[in-house]
Design a protein around this motif. Structure first.
Motif, PDB file in Angstrom:
ATOM      1  N   ALA A  41       0.831  -1.209   0.000  1.00 11.42           N
ATOM      2  CA  ALA A  41       0.000   0.000   0.000  1.00 11.42           C
ATOM      3  C   ALA A  41       0.865   1.258   0.000  1.00 11.42           C
ATOM      4  O   ALA A  41       0.591   2.210  -0.748  1.00 11.42           O
ATOM      5  N   ALA A  42       1.913   1.271   0.803  1.00 11.92           N
ATOM      6  CA  ALA A  42       2.806   2.432   0.849  1.00 11.92           C
ATOM      7  C   ALA A  42       3.484   2.645  -0.496  1.00 11.92           C
ATOM      8  O   ALA A  42       3.621   3.783  -0.966  1.00 11.92           O
ATOM      9  N   SER A  43       3.901   1.562  -1.133  1.00 14.41           N
ATOM     10  CA  SER A  43       4.524   1.667  -2.448  1.00 14.41           C
ATOM     11  C   SER A  43       3.552   2.228  -3.472  1.00 14.41           C
ATOM     12  O   SER A  43       3.921   3.066  -4.302  1.00 14.41           O
ATOM     13  N   ARG A  55       1.023   4.223  -2.918  1.00 14.85           N
ATOM     14  CA  ARG A  55       0.860   5.661  -2.672  1.00 14.85           C
ATOM     15  C   ARG A  55       2.052   6.450  -3.203  1.00 14.85           C
ATOM     16  O   ARG A  55       1.891   7.497  -3.830  1.00 14.85           O
ATOM     17  N   THR A  56       3.246   5.942  -2.974  1.00 14.07           N
ATOM     18  CA  THR A  56       4.455   6.617  -3.452  1.00 14.07           C
ATOM     19  C   THR A  56       4.471   6.676  -4.969  1.00 14.07           C
ATOM     20  O   THR A  56       4.754   7.715  -5.567  1.00 14.07           O
ATOM     21  N   LEU A  57       4.159   5.561  -5.604  1.00 14.09           N
ATOM     22  CA  LEU A  57       4.181   5.500  -7.063  1.00 14.09           C
ATOM     23  C   LEU A  57       3.091   6.358  -7.684  1.00 14.09           C
ATOM     24  O   LEU A  57       3.281   6.939  -8.751  1.00 14.09           O
ATOM     25  N   ALA A  58       1.955   6.469  -7.026  1.00 16.91           N
ATOM     26  CA  ALA A  58       0.856   7.283  -7.551  1.00 16.91           C
ATOM     27  C   ALA A  58       1.242   8.755  -7.628  1.00 16.91           C
ATOM     28  O   ALA A  58       0.746   9.493  -8.483  1.00 16.91           O
ATOM     29  N   ASP A  59       2.148   9.177  -6.759  1.00 14.04           N
ATOM     30  CA  ASP A  59       2.579  10.576  -6.723  1.00 14.04           C
ATOM     31  C   ASP A  59       3.761  10.862  -7.642  1.00 14.04           C
ATOM     32  O   ASP A  59       4.170  12.008  -7.786  1.00 14.04           O
ATOM     33  N   ASP A  60       4.312   9.827  -8.262  1.00 17.50           N
ATOM     34  CA  ASP A  60       5.493   9.988  -9.112  1.00 17.50           C
ATOM     35  C   ASP A  60       5.066  10.009 -10.582  1.00 17.50           C
ATOM     36  O   ASP A  60       4.690   8.983 -11.144  1.00 17.50           O
ATOM     37  N   PRO A  61       5.150  11.191 -11.238  1.00 19.47           N
ATOM     38  CA  PRO A  61       4.703  11.283 -12.632  1.00 19.47           C
ATOM     39  C   PRO A  61       5.568  10.471 -13.606  1.00 19.47           C
ATOM     40  O   PRO A  61       5.124  10.153 -14.708  1.00 19.47           O
ATOM     41  N   ASP A  62       6.783  10.124 -13.204  1.00 17.51           N
ATOM     42  CA  ASP A  62       7.683   9.366 -14.078  1.00 17.51           C
ATOM     43  C   ASP A  62       7.626   7.862 -13.815  1.00 17.51           C
ATOM     44  O   ASP A  62       8.417   7.105 -14.380  1.00 17.51           O
ATOM     45  N   CYS A  63       6.712   7.447 -12.971  1.00 16.78           N
ATOM     46  CA  CYS A  63       6.652   6.043 -12.570  1.00 16.78           C
ATOM     47  C   CYS A  63       6.101   5.159 -13.679  1.00 16.78           C
ATOM     48  O   CYS A  63       5.123   5.490 -14.341  1.00 16.78           O
ATOM     49  N   ASP A  64       6.732   4.016 -13.834  1.00 19.11           N
ATOM     50  CA  ASP A  64       6.261   2.967 -14.749  1.00 19.11           C
ATOM     51  C   ASP A  64       5.511   1.943 -13.902  1.00 19.11           C
ATOM     52  O   ASP A  64       6.121   1.089 -13.270  1.00 19.11           O
ATOM     53  N   LEU A  65       4.196   2.032 -13.862  1.00 16.62           N
ATOM     54  CA  LEU A  65       3.419   1.133 -13.006  1.00 16.62           C
ATOM     55  C   LEU A  65       3.510  -0.322 -13.449  1.00 16.62           C
ATOM     56  O   LEU A  65       3.439  -1.223 -12.623  1.00 16.62           O
ATOM     57  N   HIS A  66       3.703  -0.563 -14.740  1.00 11.54           N
ATOM     58  CA  HIS A  66       3.860  -1.946 -15.206  1.00 11.54           C
ATOM     59  C   HIS A  66       5.166  -2.532 -14.666  1.00 11.54           C
ATOM     60  O   HIS A  66       5.210  -3.697 -14.262  1.00 11.54           O
ATOM     61  N   GLY A  67       6.209  -1.710 -14.638  1.00 13.38           N
ATOM     62  CA  GLY A  67       7.482  -2.152 -14.078  1.00 13.38           C
ATOM     63  C   GLY A  67       7.367  -2.420 -12.588  1.00 13.38           C
ATOM     64  O   GLY A  67       7.931  -3.388 -12.069  1.00 13.38           O
ATOM     65  N   ALA A  68       6.625  -1.569 -11.897  1.00  9.36           N
ATOM     66  CA  ALA A  68       6.417  -1.753 -10.463  1.00  9.36           C
ATOM     67  C   ALA A  68       5.642  -3.040 -10.208  1.00  9.36           C
ATOM     68  O   ALA A  68       5.964  -3.809  -9.296  1.00  9.36           O
ATOM     69  N   ALA A  69       4.616  -3.288 -11.001  1.00 12.41           N
ATOM     70  CA  ALA A  69       3.830  -4.518 -10.849  1.00 12.41           C
ATOM     71  C   ALA A  69       4.705  -5.742 -11.113  1.00 12.41           C
ATOM     72  O   ALA A  69       4.592  -6.754 -10.409  1.00 12.41           O
ATOM     73  N   ALA A 110       7.899  -5.978 -10.567  1.00 11.94           N
ATOM     74  CA  ALA A 110       8.782  -6.140  -9.406  1.00 11.94           C
ATOM     75  C   ALA A 110       8.034  -6.809  -8.255  1.00 11.94           C
ATOM     76  O   ALA A 110       8.586  -7.685  -7.571  1.00 11.94           O
ATOM     77  N   ILE A 111       6.782  -6.437  -8.038  1.00 12.91           N
ATOM     78  CA  ILE A 111       5.979  -7.068  -6.988  1.00 12.91           C
ATOM     79  C   ILE A 111       5.752  -8.540  -7.325  1.00 12.91           C
ATOM     80  O   ILE A 111       5.847  -9.407  -6.446  1.00 12.91           O
ATOM     81  N   ASP A 112       5.472  -8.852  -8.576  1.00  7.81           N
ATOM     82  CA  ASP A 112       5.322 -10.250  -8.989  1.00  7.81           C
ATOM     83  C   ASP A 112       6.597 -11.049  -8.737  1.00  7.81           C
ATOM     84  O   ASP A 112       6.542 -12.203  -8.302  1.00  7.81           O
ATOM     85  N   THR A 113       7.749 -10.446  -8.994  1.00  6.43           N
ATOM     86  CA  THR A 113       9.029 -11.121  -8.761  1.00  6.43           C
ATOM     87  C   THR A 113       9.202 -11.449  -7.290  1.00  6.43           C
ATOM     88  O   THR A 113       9.649 -12.545  -6.926  1.00  6.43           O
ATOM     89  N   GLU A 114       8.848 -10.496  -6.421  1.00  4.74           N
ATOM     90  CA  GLU A 114       8.944 -10.746  -4.983  1.00  4.74           C
ATOM     91  C   GLU A 114       7.964 -11.835  -4.558  1.00  4.74           C
ATOM     92  O   GLU A 114       8.294 -12.690  -3.730  1.00  4.74           O
ATOM     93  N   ALA A 115       6.762 -11.838  -5.112  1.00  4.31           N
ATOM     94  CA  ALA A 115       5.781 -12.877  -4.793  1.00  4.31           C
ATOM     95  C   ALA A 115       6.302 -14.243  -5.235  1.00  4.31           C
ATOM     96  O   ALA A 115       6.163 -15.235  -4.505  1.00  4.31           O
ATOM     97  N   ASP A 116       6.920 -14.311  -6.405  1.00  5.20           N
ATOM     98  CA  ASP A 116       7.493 -15.561  -6.889  1.00  5.20           C
ATOM     99  C   ASP A 116       8.604 -16.052  -5.956  1.00  5.20           C
ATOM    100  O   ASP A 116       8.700 -17.248  -5.665  1.00  5.20           O
TER     101      ASP A 116
END
Length: 72
Positions: free
Chosen positions: A35-37, A39-53, A55-61
């Motif tokens: 959730a914190a991530s 919120r942080t990513l939502a405020d970052d105009p340069d964020c690649d949400l697909h890349g963030a997702a 990374a989360i999938d990699t951690e889940a794996d």
């Protein structure tokens, strides 16, 4: 040993039934960190949400692999 994934720092326990479990506090910490991530990513105009997702999938794996190791 240095953690390769953030998920490597999450304790995984084996139950008497042979299954892998997380403590409730650890599961809550994971959810709050996601959730914190978000919120942080939502405020970052340069964020690649697909890349963030991805990374989360990699951690889940990584966590899933550790759970499997605990049960075999």
């Amino acid at each position: 040993m240095t953690a390769r994934h953030a998920a490597d720092m999450i304790p995984v326990y084996s139950g008497s039934d042979g299954r892998a479990y997380l403590a409730c506090d650890d599961a809550l910490a994971i959810i709050r960190a996601i959730a914190a991530s978000c919120r942080t990513l939502a405020d970052d105009p340069d964020c690649d949400l697909h890349g963030a997702a991805a990374a989360i999938d990699t951690e889940a794996d990584a966590l899933a692999c550790r759970a499997i190791e605990r049960t075999t």
